[in-house]
Design a protein around this motif. Sequence first.
Motif, PDB file in Angstrom:
ATOM      1  N   MET A  83     -17.756 -27.763 -13.884  1.00  0.00           N
ATOM      2  CA  MET A  83     -19.115 -28.293 -14.166  1.00  0.00           C
ATOM      3  C   MET A  83     -19.277 -28.737 -14.964  1.00  0.00           C
ATOM      4  O   MET A  83     -19.198 -29.315 -16.109  1.00  0.00           O
ATOM      5  CB  MET A  83     -20.081 -27.907 -12.740  1.00  0.00           C
ATOM      6  CG  MET A  83     -20.171 -27.686 -11.403  1.00  0.00           C
ATOM      7  SD  MET A  83     -21.625 -27.928 -10.570  1.00  0.00           S
ATOM      8  CE  MET A  83     -22.147 -26.589 -10.760  1.00  0.00           C
ATOM      9  N   VAL A  84     -19.433 -27.406 -16.004  1.00  0.00           N
ATOM     10  CA  VAL A  84     -19.706 -27.741 -17.109  1.00  0.00           C
ATOM     11  C   VAL A  84     -18.575 -28.126 -18.261  1.00  0.00           C
ATOM     12  O   VAL A  84     -19.551 -29.025 -19.398  1.00  0.00           O
ATOM     13  CB  VAL A  84     -20.087 -25.914 -17.934  1.00  0.00           C
ATOM     14  CG1 VAL A  84     -20.280 -25.936 -19.399  1.00  0.00           C
ATOM     15  CG2 VAL A  84     -21.201 -25.369 -16.936  1.00  0.00           C
ATOM     16  N   LEU A  85     -17.550 -27.906 -17.946  1.00  0.00           N
ATOM     17  CA  LEU A  85     -16.612 -28.543 -19.085  1.00  0.00           C
ATOM     18  C   LEU A  85     -16.438 -30.754 -18.409  1.00  0.00           C
ATOM     19  O   LEU A  85     -15.903 -30.874 -18.865  1.00  0.00           O
ATOM     20  CB  LEU A  85     -15.216 -28.232 -18.587  1.00  0.00           C
ATOM     21  CG  LEU A  85     -14.811 -26.888 -18.988  1.00  0.00           C
ATOM     22  CD1 LEU A  85     -14.066 -26.286 -19.181  1.00  0.00           C
ATOM     23  CD2 LEU A  85     -15.256 -26.873 -20.463  1.00  0.00           C
ATOM     24  N   TRP A  86     -16.083 -30.455 -16.703  1.00  0.00           N
ATOM     25  CA  TRP A  86     -17.388 -31.503 -16.639  1.00  0.00           C
ATOM     26  C   TRP A  86     -17.528 -33.190 -17.082  1.00  0.00           C
ATOM     27  O   TRP A  86     -17.832 -34.467 -17.617  1.00  0.00           O
ATOM     28  CB  TRP A  86     -16.847 -32.289 -14.914  1.00  0.00           C
ATOM     29  CG  TRP A  86     -15.725 -31.643 -14.300  1.00  0.00           C
ATOM     30  CD1 TRP A  86     -13.889 -31.500 -14.242  1.00  0.00           C
ATOM     31  CD2 TRP A  86     -15.509 -30.669 -13.418  1.00  0.00           C
ATOM     32  NE1 TRP A  86     -13.622 -31.128 -13.726  1.00  0.00           N
ATOM     33  CE2 TRP A  86     -14.461 -30.669 -12.365  1.00  0.00           C
ATOM     34  CE3 TRP A  86     -16.671 -30.247 -11.955  1.00  0.00           C
ATOM     35  CZ2 TRP A  86     -13.892 -29.992 -11.522  1.00  0.00           C
ATOM     36  CZ3 TRP A  86     -16.423 -29.320 -10.755  1.00  0.00           C
ATOM     37  CH2 TRP A  86     -14.861 -29.480 -10.806  1.00  0.00           C
ATOM     38  N   GLU A  87     -18.926 -32.071 -17.365  1.00  0.00           N
ATOM     39  CA  GLU A  87     -20.003 -32.947 -18.779  1.00  0.00           C
ATOM     40  C   GLU A  87     -19.883 -33.258 -19.989  1.00  0.00           C
ATOM     41  O   GLU A  87     -19.769 -34.067 -20.243  1.00  0.00           O
ATOM     42  CB  GLU A  87     -21.529 -31.632 -17.653  1.00  0.00           C
ATOM     43  CG  GLU A  87     -22.940 -32.640 -18.385  1.00  0.00           C
ATOM     44  CD  GLU A  87     -23.801 -30.996 -18.703  1.00  0.00           C
ATOM     45  OE1 GLU A  87     -25.017 -31.917 -18.708  1.00  0.00           O
ATOM     46  OE2 GLU A  87     -24.485 -30.655 -17.184  1.00  0.00           O
ATOM     47  N   HIS A  88     -19.414 -31.783 -20.291  1.00  0.00           N
ATOM     48  CA  HIS A  88     -18.908 -32.046 -21.526  1.00  0.00           C
ATOM     49  C   HIS A  88     -17.786 -31.634 -22.054  1.00  0.00           C
ATOM     50  O   HIS A  88     -17.513 -31.781 -23.290  1.00  0.00           O
ATOM     51  CB  HIS A  88     -19.044 -30.526 -22.801  1.00  0.00           C
ATOM     52  CG  HIS A  88     -20.831 -30.384 -21.752  1.00  0.00           C
ATOM     53  ND1 HIS A  88     -22.067 -31.103 -23.049  1.00  0.00           N
ATOM     54  CD2 HIS A  88     -21.776 -29.723 -21.412  1.00  0.00           C
ATOM     55  CE1 HIS A  88     -23.731 -30.780 -22.479  1.00  0.00           C
ATOM     56  NE2 HIS A  88     -23.379 -30.378 -21.475  1.00  0.00           N
ATOM     57  N   GLN A  89     -16.569 -32.007 -21.250  1.00  0.00           N
ATOM     58  CA  GLN A  89     -14.689 -32.500 -22.141  1.00  0.00           C
ATOM     59  C   GLN A  89     -14.974 -31.783 -22.404  1.00  0.00           C
ATOM     60  O   GLN A  89     -13.300 -30.224 -22.478  1.00  0.00           O
ATOM     61  CB  GLN A  89     -15.363 -33.866 -22.641  1.00  0.00           C
ATOM     62  CG  GLN A  89     -15.494 -34.408 -21.714  1.00  0.00           C
ATOM     63  CD  GLN A  89     -14.734 -34.712 -20.346  1.00  0.00           C
ATOM     64  OE1 GLN A  89     -13.599 -34.686 -20.452  1.00  0.00           O
ATOM     65  NE2 GLN A  89     -15.640 -34.764 -19.409  1.00  0.00           N
ATOM     66  N   ARG A  90     -15.155 -30.864 -23.855  1.00  0.00           N
ATOM     67  CA  ARG A  90     -14.903 -29.703 -24.186  1.00  0.00           C
ATOM     68  C   ARG A  90     -15.583 -28.924 -25.112  1.00  0.00           C
ATOM     69  O   ARG A  90     -16.789 -29.013 -25.250  1.00  0.00           O
ATOM     70  CB  ARG A  90     -13.590 -30.748 -26.325  1.00  0.00           C
ATOM     71  CG  ARG A  90     -13.579 -29.430 -26.994  1.00  0.00           C
ATOM     72  CD  ARG A  90     -12.770 -30.221 -28.015  1.00  0.00           C
ATOM     73  NE  ARG A  90     -11.299 -31.115 -27.252  1.00  0.00           N
ATOM     74  CZ  ARG A  90     -10.298 -31.064 -27.258  1.00  0.00           C
ATOM     75  NH1 ARG A  90      -9.643 -29.837 -27.810  1.00  0.00           N
ATOM     76  NH2 ARG A  90      -9.227 -31.963 -26.792  1.00  0.00           N
ATOM     77  N   LEU A  91     -15.499 -27.826 -24.759  1.00  0.00           N
ATOM     78  CA  LEU A  91     -16.544 -26.452 -25.099  1.00  0.00           C
ATOM     79  C   LEU A  91     -15.743 -25.561 -25.986  1.00  0.00           C
ATOM     80  O   LEU A  91     -14.949 -25.405 -25.586  1.00  0.00           O
ATOM     81  CB  LEU A  91     -17.383 -26.533 -24.050  1.00  0.00           C
ATOM     82  CG  LEU A  91     -18.241 -27.740 -23.846  1.00  0.00           C
ATOM     83  CD1 LEU A  91     -19.375 -27.289 -22.534  1.00  0.00           C
ATOM     84  CD2 LEU A  91     -19.790 -27.558 -25.202  1.00  0.00           C
ATOM     85  N   THR A  92     -16.380 -24.782 -27.062  1.00  0.00           N
ATOM     86  CA  THR A  92     -15.863 -23.366 -26.731  1.00  0.00           C
ATOM     87  C   THR A  92     -16.353 -22.589 -25.558  1.00  0.00           C
ATOM     88  O   THR A  92     -17.233 -22.909 -25.008  1.00  0.00           O
ATOM     89  CB  THR A  92     -16.905 -23.209 -28.195  1.00  0.00           C
ATOM     90  OG1 THR A  92     -17.668 -22.680 -27.944  1.00  0.00           O
ATOM     91  CG2 THR A  92     -15.893 -24.000 -29.199  1.00  0.00           C
TER      92      THR A  92
ATOM     93  N   GLU B  67      -9.092 -32.563 -14.849  1.00  0.00           N
ATOM     94  CA  GLU B  67     -10.321 -33.742 -14.107  1.00  0.00           C
ATOM     95  C   GLU B  67     -10.032 -33.875 -12.807  1.00  0.00           C
ATOM     96  O   GLU B  67     -10.920 -34.828 -12.168  1.00  0.00           O
ATOM     97  CB  GLU B  67      -9.952 -34.736 -15.312  1.00  0.00           C
ATOM     98  CG  GLU B  67     -10.623 -35.001 -16.432  1.00  0.00           C
ATOM     99  CD  GLU B  67      -9.561 -35.191 -17.831  1.00  0.00           C
ATOM    100  OE1 GLU B  67      -9.315 -36.931 -17.036  1.00  0.00           O
ATOM    101  OE2 GLU B  67     -10.002 -35.090 -19.349  1.00  0.00           O
ATOM    102  N   ARG B  68      -8.628 -34.110 -12.338  1.00  0.00           N
ATOM    103  CA  ARG B  68      -8.622 -35.349 -10.670  1.00  0.00           C
ATOM    104  C   ARG B  68      -9.144 -34.053 -10.054  1.00  0.00           C
ATOM    105  O   ARG B  68      -9.757 -34.733  -8.625  1.00  0.00           O
ATOM    106  CB  ARG B  68      -7.367 -34.129 -10.677  1.00  0.00           C
ATOM    107  CG  ARG B  68      -6.299 -35.676 -11.601  1.00  0.00           C
ATOM    108  CD  ARG B  68      -4.615 -35.786 -10.040  1.00  0.00           C
ATOM    109  NE  ARG B  68      -4.498 -34.685 -10.552  1.00  0.00           N
ATOM    110  CZ  ARG B  68      -3.370 -35.083 -11.937  1.00  0.00           C
ATOM    111  NH1 ARG B  68      -3.551 -35.804 -12.646  1.00  0.00           N
ATOM    112  NH2 ARG B  68      -2.667 -34.346 -12.562  1.00  0.00           N
ATOM    113  N   LEU B  69      -9.681 -32.010  -9.999  1.00  0.00           N
ATOM    114  CA  LEU B  69     -10.140 -31.790  -9.462  1.00  0.00           C
ATOM    115  C   LEU B  69     -11.721 -32.856  -9.518  1.00  0.00           C
ATOM    116  O   LEU B  69     -12.593 -31.756  -8.664  1.00  0.00           O
ATOM    117  CB  LEU B  69     -10.226 -30.149  -9.561  1.00  0.00           C
ATOM    118  CG  LEU B  69     -10.550 -29.340  -9.336  1.00  0.00           C
ATOM    119  CD1 LEU B  69     -10.246 -29.279  -7.612  1.00  0.00           C
ATOM    120  CD2 LEU B  69     -10.949 -27.881 -10.077  1.00  0.00           C
TER     121      LEU B  69
END
Length: 145
Positions: free
Chosen positions: A46-55, A104-106
């Motif tokens: 969920m965090v990645l779907w919101e921000h796309q790329r993070l450390t 992304e498909r998930l």
Amino acid sequence: MDQHKTPQLGNQLCFPLYVIAKEITGLYRPLLEELDITYPQYLVMMVLWEHQRLTVNQIGEKLFLDSGTITPLLKRLEAKSYIVRQRKIEDERVVEISLTDEGERLQDKACLIPEKMNDRLDLSETDVQELKQAISKLLDKINKK
């Protein structure tokens, strides 16, 4: 016996919070099994779907998890081809996480989960907002210490 009263389970704030967290996570389990991910993995996604790329550190901060906890989650998500871990060229100590096409498909499949949970819990929008406000207030107080 001394003047201190023995703690009783029913008088503790921690116990109902623990039970609610355990039970809510249990309600997510069958929905997430369809996606082949666990609840902590769902939080990362969920965090990645919101921000796309993070450390790794940024994900940990958002989820209140340390790197020792988050790293195994990320390795399992990478093994499922949902994310890619890559060291930054300018600072190899920093690992960036990004979604794969599969990750992304998930997201499309996961979009149904909140509605299913709302149906299962059968809470009004007002109830949900009041709970979130109370929990946020408590979390703010904890984080100020």
